[in-house]
Design a protein around this motif. Sequence first.
Motif, PDB file in Angstrom:
ATOM      1  N   LEU A   1       6.505   3.028  17.265  1.00 59.76           N
ATOM      2  CA  LEU A   1       6.666   1.254  17.280  1.00 59.76           C
ATOM      3  C   LEU A   1       5.538   0.731  17.827  1.00 59.76           C
ATOM      4  CD1 LEU A   1      10.428   0.785  17.405  1.00 59.76           C
ATOM      5  CD2 LEU A   1       9.217   0.851  15.491  1.00 59.76           C
ATOM      6  N   PRO A   2       5.015   0.827  19.016  1.00 60.32           N
ATOM      7  CA  PRO A   2       3.963   0.407  19.543  1.00 60.32           C
ATOM      8  C   PRO A   2       2.493   0.327  18.667  1.00 60.32           C
ATOM      9  CG  PRO A   2       5.068   1.630  21.288  1.00 60.32           C
ATOM     10  CD  PRO A   2       5.579   2.242  19.799  1.00 60.32           C
ATOM     11  N   THR A   3       2.353   1.633  18.103  1.00 61.63           N
ATOM     12  CA  THR A   3       1.204   1.555  16.954  1.00 61.63           C
ATOM     13  C   THR A   3       1.453   0.499  15.918  1.00 61.63           C
ATOM     14  OG1 THR A   3       0.773   3.903  17.601  1.00 61.63           O
ATOM     15  CG2 THR A   3      -0.234   3.091  15.566  1.00 61.63           C
ATOM     16  N   TRP A   4       2.852   0.707  15.349  1.00 61.52           N
ATOM     17  CA  TRP A   4       3.029  -0.320  14.423  1.00 61.52           C
ATOM     18  C   TRP A   4       2.794  -1.800  14.848  1.00 61.52           C
ATOM     19  CZ3 TRP A   4       2.984   0.226   9.358  1.00 61.52           C
ATOM     20  CH2 TRP A   4       3.283   1.442   8.798  1.00 61.52           C
ATOM     21  N   LEU A   5       3.200  -2.090  15.907  1.00 60.47           N
ATOM     22  CA  LEU A   5       2.894  -3.645  16.595  1.00 60.47           C
ATOM     23  C   LEU A   5       1.663  -3.720  16.617  1.00 60.47           C
ATOM     24  CD1 LEU A   5       3.978  -6.078  17.698  1.00 60.47           C
ATOM     25  CD2 LEU A   5       4.048  -4.790  20.264  1.00 60.47           C
ATOM     26  N   TRP A   6       0.601  -2.815  17.174  1.00 59.01           N
ATOM     27  CA  TRP A   6      -0.841  -3.049  17.335  1.00 59.01           C
ATOM     28  C   TRP A   6      -1.287  -3.067  16.027  1.00 59.01           C
ATOM     29  CZ3 TRP A   6      -3.691  -4.908  21.152  1.00 59.01           C
ATOM     30  CH2 TRP A   6      -3.245  -4.689  22.320  1.00 59.01           C
ATOM     31  N   HIS A   7      -0.919  -2.613  15.013  1.00 59.11           N
ATOM     32  CA  HIS A   7      -1.510  -2.639  13.498  1.00 59.11           C
ATOM     33  C   HIS A   7      -1.156  -3.964  12.968  1.00 59.11           C
ATOM     34  CE1 HIS A   7      -2.399  -1.287   9.542  1.00 59.11           C
ATOM     35  NE2 HIS A   7      -1.272  -1.755   9.014  1.00 59.11           N
ATOM     36  N   ALA A   8       0.187  -4.458  13.152  1.00 57.27           N
ATOM     37  CA  ALA A   8       0.601  -5.807  12.855  1.00 57.27           C
ATOM     38  C   ALA A   8      -0.314  -6.859  13.190  1.00 57.27           C
ATOM     39  CB  ALA A   8       2.260  -6.264  13.077  1.00 57.27           C
ATOM     40  N   LEU A   9      -0.757  -6.721  14.613  1.00 52.35           N
ATOM     41  CA  LEU A   9      -1.419  -7.536  15.172  1.00 52.35           C
ATOM     42  C   LEU A   9      -2.929  -7.613  14.833  1.00 52.35           C
ATOM     43  CD1 LEU A   9      -0.477  -7.101  19.062  1.00 52.35           C
ATOM     44  CD2 LEU A   9      -0.177  -9.180  17.609  1.00 52.35           C
ATOM     45  N   SER A  10      -3.386  -6.329  14.231  1.00 50.86           N
ATOM     46  CA  SER A  10      -4.588  -6.405  13.471  1.00 50.86           C
ATOM     47  C   SER A  10      -4.702  -6.781  12.334  1.00 50.86           C
ATOM     48  CB  SER A  10      -4.945  -4.703  13.648  1.00 50.86           C
ATOM     49  OG  SER A  10      -4.987  -4.249  14.960  1.00 50.86           O
ATOM     50  N   VAL A  11      -3.643  -6.463  11.402  1.00 53.18           N
ATOM     51  CA  VAL A  11      -3.297  -7.024  10.197  1.00 53.18           C
ATOM     52  C   VAL A  11      -3.577  -8.632  10.070  1.00 53.18           C
ATOM     53  CG1 VAL A  11      -1.745  -7.450   8.293  1.00 53.18           C
ATOM     54  CG2 VAL A  11      -2.363  -5.163   9.181  1.00 53.18           C
ATOM     55  N   ALA A  12      -2.850  -9.500  11.158  1.00 54.62           N
ATOM     56  CA  ALA A  12      -2.807 -10.736  11.258  1.00 54.62           C
ATOM     57  C   ALA A  12      -4.365 -11.535  10.953  1.00 54.62           C
ATOM     58  CB  ALA A  12      -2.252 -11.136  12.467  1.00 54.62           C
ATOM     59  N   PRO A  13      -5.557 -11.198  11.828  1.00 55.31           N
ATOM     60  CA  PRO A  13      -6.655 -12.091  11.327  1.00 55.31           C
ATOM     61  C   PRO A  13      -6.938 -11.698  10.107  1.00 55.31           C
ATOM     62  CG  PRO A  13      -6.906 -10.097  13.071  1.00 55.31           C
ATOM     63  CD  PRO A  13      -5.520 -10.454  12.758  1.00 55.31           C
ATOM     64  N   VAL A  14      -6.780 -10.297   9.531  1.00 57.78           N
ATOM     65  CA  VAL A  14      -7.252 -10.062   8.128  1.00 57.78           C
ATOM     66  C   VAL A  14      -6.830 -10.855   7.096  1.00 57.78           C
ATOM     67  CG1 VAL A  14      -7.469  -8.196   6.319  1.00 57.78           C
ATOM     68  CG2 VAL A  14      -7.992  -7.602   8.783  1.00 57.78           C
ATOM     69  N   LEU A  15      -5.383 -10.963   7.096  1.00 61.55           N
ATOM     70  CA  LEU A  15      -4.612 -12.077   6.181  1.00 61.55           C
ATOM     71  C   LEU A  15      -5.082 -13.387   6.629  1.00 61.55           C
ATOM     72  CD1 LEU A  15      -1.287 -10.223   5.821  1.00 61.55           C
ATOM     73  CD2 LEU A  15      -2.994 -10.210   4.507  1.00 61.55           C
ATOM     74  N   TYR A  16      -5.318 -13.875   7.838  1.00 63.68           N
ATOM     75  CA  TYR A  16      -5.652 -15.151   7.967  1.00 63.68           C
ATOM     76  C   TYR A  16      -6.878 -15.711   7.320  1.00 63.68           C
ATOM     77  CZ  TYR A  16      -7.142 -19.483  10.367  1.00 63.68           C
ATOM     78  OH  TYR A  16      -7.342 -20.733  10.712  1.00 63.68           O
ATOM     79  N   TYR A  17      -7.772 -14.474   7.375  1.00 64.35           N
ATOM     80  CA  TYR A  17      -9.174 -14.885   6.664  1.00 64.35           C
ATOM     81  C   TYR A  17      -9.017 -14.718   5.160  1.00 64.35           C
ATOM     82  CZ  TYR A  17     -13.941 -14.334   4.744  1.00 64.35           C
ATOM     83  OH  TYR A  17     -15.074 -14.612   4.156  1.00 64.35           O
ATOM     84  N   VAL A  18      -8.201 -13.977   4.544  1.00 63.71           N
ATOM     85  CA  VAL A  18      -7.772 -13.842   3.228  1.00 63.71           C
ATOM     86  C   VAL A  18      -7.253 -14.796   2.430  1.00 63.71           C
ATOM     87  CG1 VAL A  18      -6.585 -12.426   1.375  1.00 63.71           C
ATOM     88  CG2 VAL A  18      -7.676 -11.344   3.151  1.00 63.71           C
ATOM     89  N   THR A  19      -6.127 -15.560   3.222  1.00 59.67           N
ATOM     90  CA  THR A  19      -5.108 -16.502   2.703  1.00 59.67           C
ATOM     91  C   THR A  19      -5.366 -17.907   3.154  1.00 59.67           C
ATOM     92  OG1 THR A  19      -3.575 -16.247   4.438  1.00 59.67           O
ATOM     93  CG2 THR A  19      -3.128 -14.995   2.530  1.00 59.67           C
ATOM     94  N   VAL A  20      -5.889 -18.128   4.575  1.00 57.44           N
ATOM     95  CA  VAL A  20      -6.228 -19.455   4.991  1.00 57.44           C
ATOM     96  C   VAL A  20      -7.842 -19.747   4.625  1.00 57.44           C
ATOM     97  CG1 VAL A  20      -5.987 -21.004   6.911  1.00 57.44           C
ATOM     98  CG2 VAL A  20      -4.186 -19.173   6.649  1.00 57.44           C
ATOM     99  N   VAL A  21      -8.417 -18.894   5.251  1.00 57.71           N
ATOM    100  CA  VAL A  21      -9.946 -19.218   5.244  1.00 57.71           C
ATOM    101  C   VAL A  21     -10.336 -19.279   3.456  1.00 57.71           C
ATOM    102  CG1 VAL A  21     -12.394 -18.660   5.984  1.00 57.71           C
ATOM    103  CG2 VAL A  21     -10.348 -18.418   7.338  1.00 57.71           C
ATOM    104  N   CYS A  22      -9.931 -18.154   2.920  1.00 56.92           N
ATOM    105  CA  CYS A  22     -10.508 -17.842   1.538  1.00 56.92           C
ATOM    106  C   CYS A  22      -9.584 -18.475   0.673  1.00 56.92           C
ATOM    107  CB  CYS A  22     -10.937 -16.638   1.307  1.00 56.92           C
ATOM    108  SG  CYS A  22     -12.255 -15.991   2.389  1.00 56.92           S
ATOM    109  N   GLY A  23      -8.468 -18.792   0.895  1.00 56.99           N
ATOM    110  CA  GLY A  23      -7.335 -19.502  -0.270  1.00 56.99           C
ATOM    111  C   GLY A  23      -6.931 -18.305  -1.105  1.00 56.99           C
ATOM    112  N   MET A  24      -7.086 -16.981  -0.946  1.00 59.44           N
ATOM    113  CA  MET A  24      -6.287 -15.954  -2.020  1.00 59.44           C
ATOM    114  C   MET A  24      -5.229 -15.744  -1.296  1.00 59.44           C
ATOM    115  SD  MET A  24      -7.788 -11.985  -2.812  1.00 59.44           S
ATOM    116  CE  MET A  24      -8.873 -12.353  -3.988  1.00 59.44           C
ATOM    117  N   GLY A  25      -4.337 -15.914  -2.532  1.00 62.86           N
ATOM    118  CA  GLY A  25      -2.742 -15.389  -2.158  1.00 62.86           C
ATOM    119  C   GLY A  25      -2.483 -13.743  -1.662  1.00 62.86           C
TER     120      GLY A  25
END
Length: 311
Positions: free
Chosen positions: A177-201
């Motif tokens: 589970l700790p690895t999955w937590l770190w993975h989720a934290l790492s995914v967050a900035p990727v999705l922020y760039y994808v959805t918020v900065v670039c506007g892709m769903g």
Amino acid sequence: MTTTADPSIALARTRRHWWWHYEVPTLLLAAALYAAWAALLWWHAALPGWALFLAGGFLAQLHFSLQHESIHAMRHLPKWLRHAVVWPPLNLWLPYPFYNRGHSSHHVNFHLTHPERDNESAYHSAPAWAGYGPVWRWIYMANQTIAFRVVLGPFLRLWKLVRFETAQVLSGNFSRLPTWLWHALSVAPVLYYVTVVCGMGFGEYLLYFVYPGMMLGSLRTFTEHRWADTPHERVAIVESNLVFGLLYLFNNLHHVHHRAPTMPWYEIPVYFRRHRAAVLAANGNFYYRGYGEIVRRHLFRPVFTPVHPTW
């Protein structure tokens, strides 16, 4: 790892300029990949869907190829840097530490193709196969065709991951589970760039990047390995063009990689050209002339029956 490297390879690599010593071409490729990924997302609205699908899938699989490279090569870089270069989870679904540990066991010669000890094996043990119902036998047999593996194989792979992780938690094993937590934290900035900065769903990113990337990964691994008495004869050579060579970082010349896992990607085709006859003799001529040949031969015909002959 117990894979035995060719001694001539080790000897040839003792004399290196710093450019090669620190595998600068790999670092430059990683920088180009992230720049291309960011640019493609920034201008995604200007591109037709088919172009996004092809380019996004190419970049997603290339990132996975770089993660594979970091597991084996880049040995003169600090471990933290080697991992940091490929850590951003552009593909979203698989935590890098799990891939690193699981793939390392794949390179143990005795484990290769073992249905339980090699987590990349497409084989099933005879007792397990006997316990499957007719639907699952049909699915696993269909998964031995290109049509199923490339189109539906990614969903089967995700289902196996979810089933395994769920079983771990239900059995009381919370160590992952700790690895999955770190993975989720790492995914967050990727999705922020994808959805918020670039506007892709989010769904668009899955469709244009993650899914085609998994499809291309399924194509590469489709017939990399088969059962044979000797480990070297279990590893294929797919002599493809430069586009697929770069996409897979020449891991399509898979037997060379298993002979010398730490060999950088850009040295693999050079070694194969110089030692072609010896390589094909060593792997029992387990050879395909490109992915077109694999598609023609196994689009709807299973590449092998997925019941392991000895386990």
